[in-house]
Design a protein around this motif. Structure first.
Motif, PDB file in Angstrom:
ATOM      1  N   VAL A  93       0.848  -1.198   0.000  1.00  0.00           N
ATOM      2  CA  VAL A  93       0.000   0.000   0.000  1.00  0.00           C
ATOM      3  C   VAL A  93       0.878   1.240   0.000  1.00  0.00           C
ATOM      4  N   LYS A  94       1.946   1.216   0.781  1.00  0.00           N
ATOM      5  CA  LYS A  94       2.880   2.344   0.814  1.00  0.00           C
ATOM      6  C   LYS A  94       3.496   2.576  -0.568  1.00  0.00           C
ATOM      7  N   SER A  95       3.762   1.489  -1.288  1.00  0.00           N
ATOM      8  CA  SER A  95       4.369   1.642  -2.611  1.00  0.00           C
ATOM      9  C   SER A  95       3.429   2.360  -3.571  1.00  0.00           C
ATOM     10  N   LEU A  96       2.114   2.173  -3.406  1.00  0.00           N
ATOM     11  CA  LEU A  96       1.151   2.896  -4.237  1.00  0.00           C
ATOM     12  C   LEU A  96       1.211   4.388  -3.935  1.00  0.00           C
ATOM     13  N   TYR A  97       1.362   4.715  -2.657  1.00  0.00           N
ATOM     14  CA  TYR A  97       1.477   6.127  -2.270  1.00  0.00           C
ATOM     15  C   TYR A  97       2.761   6.732  -2.839  1.00  0.00           C
ATOM     16  N   GLU A  98       3.809   5.910  -2.915  1.00  0.00           N
ATOM     17  CA  GLU A  98       5.106   6.407  -3.383  1.00  0.00           C
ATOM     18  C   GLU A  98       5.195   6.478  -4.908  1.00  0.00           C
ATOM     19  N   GLY A  99       4.168   5.987  -5.607  1.00  0.00           N
ATOM     20  CA  GLY A  99       4.178   6.173  -7.054  1.00  0.00           C
ATOM     21  C   GLY A  99       3.978   4.944  -7.910  1.00  0.00           C
ATOM     22  N   ALA A 100       4.008   3.741  -7.309  1.00  0.00           N
ATOM     23  CA  ALA A 100       3.707   2.544  -8.092  1.00  0.00           C
ATOM     24  C   ALA A 100       2.239   2.594  -8.524  1.00  0.00           C
ATOM     25  N   ILE A 101       1.922   2.036  -9.685  1.00  0.00           N
ATOM     26  CA  ILE A 101       0.539   2.097 -10.157  1.00  0.00           C
ATOM     27  C   ILE A 101      -0.267   0.862  -9.765  1.00  0.00           C
ATOM     28  N   ASP A 102       0.408  -0.177  -9.266  1.00  0.00           N
ATOM     29  CA  ASP A 102      -0.298  -1.422  -8.950  1.00  0.00           C
ATOM     30  C   ASP A 102       0.649  -2.330  -8.174  1.00  0.00           C
ATOM     31  N   TYR A 103       0.114  -3.390  -7.608  1.00  0.00           N
ATOM     32  CA  TYR A 103       0.982  -4.418  -7.042  1.00  0.00           C
ATOM     33  C   TYR A 103       0.310  -5.776  -7.129  1.00  0.00           C
ATOM     34  N   VAL A 104       1.155  -6.800  -7.146  1.00  0.00           N
ATOM     35  CA  VAL A 104       0.674  -8.183  -7.217  1.00  0.00           C
ATOM     36  C   VAL A 104       1.314  -8.951  -6.068  1.00  0.00           C
ATOM     37  N   PRO A 105       0.506  -9.600  -5.222  1.00  0.00           N
ATOM     38  CA  PRO A 105       1.076 -10.352  -4.103  1.00  0.00           C
ATOM     39  C   PRO A 105       1.714 -11.660  -4.550  1.00  0.00           C
ATOM     40  N   LYS A 106       2.752 -12.052  -3.843  1.00  0.00           N
ATOM     41  CA  LYS A 106       3.379 -13.362  -4.059  1.00  0.00           C
ATOM     42  C   LYS A 106       2.828 -14.355  -3.037  1.00  0.00           C
ATOM     43  N   PRO A 107       2.727 -15.621  -3.384  1.00  0.00           N
ATOM     44  CA  PRO A 107       2.930 -16.194  -4.716  1.00  0.00           C
ATOM     45  C   PRO A 107       1.778 -15.821  -5.632  1.00  0.00           C
ATOM     46  N   PHE A 108       2.048 -15.601  -6.891  1.00  0.00           N
ATOM     47  CA  PHE A 108       1.020 -15.143  -7.817  1.00  0.00           C
ATOM     48  C   PHE A 108       0.664 -16.225  -8.833  1.00  0.00           C
ATOM     49  N   GLU A 109      -0.536 -16.108  -9.360  1.00  0.00           N
ATOM     50  CA  GLU A 109      -0.991 -16.976 -10.435  1.00  0.00           C
ATOM     51  C   GLU A 109      -0.700 -16.288 -11.774  1.00  0.00           C
ATOM     52  N   VAL A 110      -0.634 -17.076 -12.821  1.00  0.00           N
ATOM     53  CA  VAL A 110      -0.367 -16.535 -14.151  1.00  0.00           C
ATOM     54  C   VAL A 110      -1.411 -15.491 -14.524  1.00  0.00           C
ATOM     55  N   ASP A 111      -2.686 -15.791 -14.258  1.00  0.00           N
ATOM     56  CA  ASP A 111      -3.763 -14.862 -14.613  1.00  0.00           C
ATOM     57  C   ASP A 111      -3.634 -13.537 -13.872  1.00  0.00           C
ATOM     58  N   GLU A 112      -3.131 -13.574 -12.616  1.00  0.00           N
ATOM     59  CA  GLU A 112      -2.952 -12.330 -11.861  1.00  0.00           C
ATOM     60  C   GLU A 112      -1.913 -11.437 -12.519  1.00  0.00           C
ATOM     61  N   ILE A 113      -0.818 -12.046 -12.975  1.00  0.00           N
ATOM     62  CA  ILE A 113       0.232 -11.276 -13.639  1.00  0.00           C
ATOM     63  C   ILE A 113      -0.262 -10.736 -14.979  1.00  0.00           C
ATOM     64  N   LEU A 114      -0.949 -11.568 -15.744  1.00  0.00           N
ATOM     65  CA  LEU A 114      -1.453 -11.128 -17.043  1.00  0.00           C
ATOM     66  C   LEU A 114      -2.440  -9.974 -16.884  1.00  0.00           C
ATOM     67  N   SER A 115      -3.282 -10.059 -15.865  1.00  0.00           N
ATOM     68  CA  SER A 115      -4.244  -8.991 -15.594  1.00  0.00           C
ATOM     69  C   SER A 115      -3.524  -7.699 -15.236  1.00  0.00           C
ATOM     70  N   ALA A 116      -2.526  -7.794 -14.351  1.00  0.00           N
ATOM     71  CA  ALA A 116      -1.758  -6.613 -13.938  1.00  0.00           C
ATOM     72  C   ALA A 116      -0.982  -6.025 -15.113  1.00  0.00           C
ATOM     73  N   LEU A 117      -0.413  -6.892 -15.944  1.00  0.00           N
ATOM     74  CA  LEU A 117       0.328  -6.410 -17.114  1.00  0.00           C
ATOM     75  C   LEU A 117      -0.588  -5.644 -18.062  1.00  0.00           C
ATOM     76  N   SER A 118      -1.796  -6.159 -18.257  1.00  0.00           N
ATOM     77  CA  SER A 118      -2.720  -5.471 -19.161  1.00  0.00           C
ATOM     78  C   SER A 118      -3.077  -4.095 -18.621  1.00  0.00           C
ATOM     79  N   ARG A 119      -3.262  -3.985 -17.295  1.00  0.00           N
ATOM     80  CA  ARG A 119      -3.550  -2.675 -16.704  1.00  0.00           C
ATOM     81  C   ARG A 119      -2.362  -1.739 -16.853  1.00  0.00           C
TER      82      ARG A 119
END
Length: 265
Positions: A93-119
């Protein structure tokens, strides 16, 4: 941007994670490079441009937060998606405040990464169009000045009674593109800052999680938007709200929110 032109930089000190992300990105036709430290990542960014960065928070020597600071100092505006362990949601959450546009928790699924990449790619595309085109068909509305937002995706408005109304930003909807369905949580359920509270399924089949801007108990949800998704698309800040919530620790969580009073992409 077409898949064969999109360049993604992966910054992570775990080779097994890097290998997984490389495989996913290359499967989609993206050009990828990687660095095992933030310093290596900055060196690569000095040599070439990237459309998107996937960066771990917990890195040796220079961590993900310091990496974001360095990007800002060097005027590198490449969108950053953070990856983080489940136990570090507060840091994410802090990283979003610092300027990141999104985050994905580990361990992640392939679909989670693909969704985040598309955004992330859509965000970059919108940003490029708005910055370089004299006129554009892309128009997004900033959230009202008295609202606060978590990253670029969700907003909260504190009412005079101490209750909170939350919803999705217009920019998030543009990043998701059009969506076919929306899933909401139930009344009386608890939501938590930085955790998923609504799920938008796009026409491409991606499920896009909306991260809650605050923690609290849901006392009302907007049934109208479930019956008519276009309400959110037309008016995400008023008629298209998602929940009304009793905040659990709003004073503490405000430090992770950004005022919409000076909003810009």
């Amino acid at each position: 941007m077409t898949g064969d032109k999109i360049k993604i930089l992966i910054v992570d000190d775990e080779q097994v994670v890097v290998d997984s992300l490389l495989k996913i990105c290359e499967m989609e036709g993206y050009k990828t490079s990687y660095a095992l430290s933030a310093e290596e990542g900055l060196a690569l960014l000095k040599k070439e441009n990237f459309d998107l960065i996937l960066c771990d928070i917990m890195l040796p020597e220079m961590n993900g937060f310091e990496f974001l600071v360095e990007l800002h100092a060097k005027k590198i505006d490449t969108p950053v998606i953070m990856t983080t362990g489940y136990s570090t949601v507060e840091n994410a959450v802090k990283s979003l405040y610092e300027g990141a546009i999104d985050y994905v928790p580990k361990p992640f699924e392939v679909d989670e990464i693909l969704s985040a990449l598309s955004r992330g790619i859509n965000y970059r595309k919108i940003k490029n169009i708005l910055e370089h085109a004299e006129s554009s068909d892309i128009v997004y509305v900033n959230c009202p000045s008295k609202y606060y937002r978590l990253g670029v995706a969700s907003w909260v408005h504190i009412t005079g009674e101490g209750l909170a109304t939350i919803g999705s930003t217009d920019l998030f909807l543009k990043i998701v593109e059009s969506f076919d369905s929306l899933k909401l949580m139930e009344v009386d359920e608890e939501i938590y800052q930085g955790s998923s509270c609504a799920w938008f399924t796009s026409e491409k089949g991606f499920v896009h999680d909306l991260l809650s801007p605050i923690s609290g108990k849901i006392i009302e949800r907007n049934e109208n938007v479930l019956n008519n998704n276009s309400i959110i698309e037309k008016d995400p800040y008023f008629d298209g709200w998602l929940y009304k919530v009793i905040p659990s620790d709003i004073e503490y969580e405000m430090k992770n929110l950004t005022s919409c009073s000076s909003d810009q992409l």
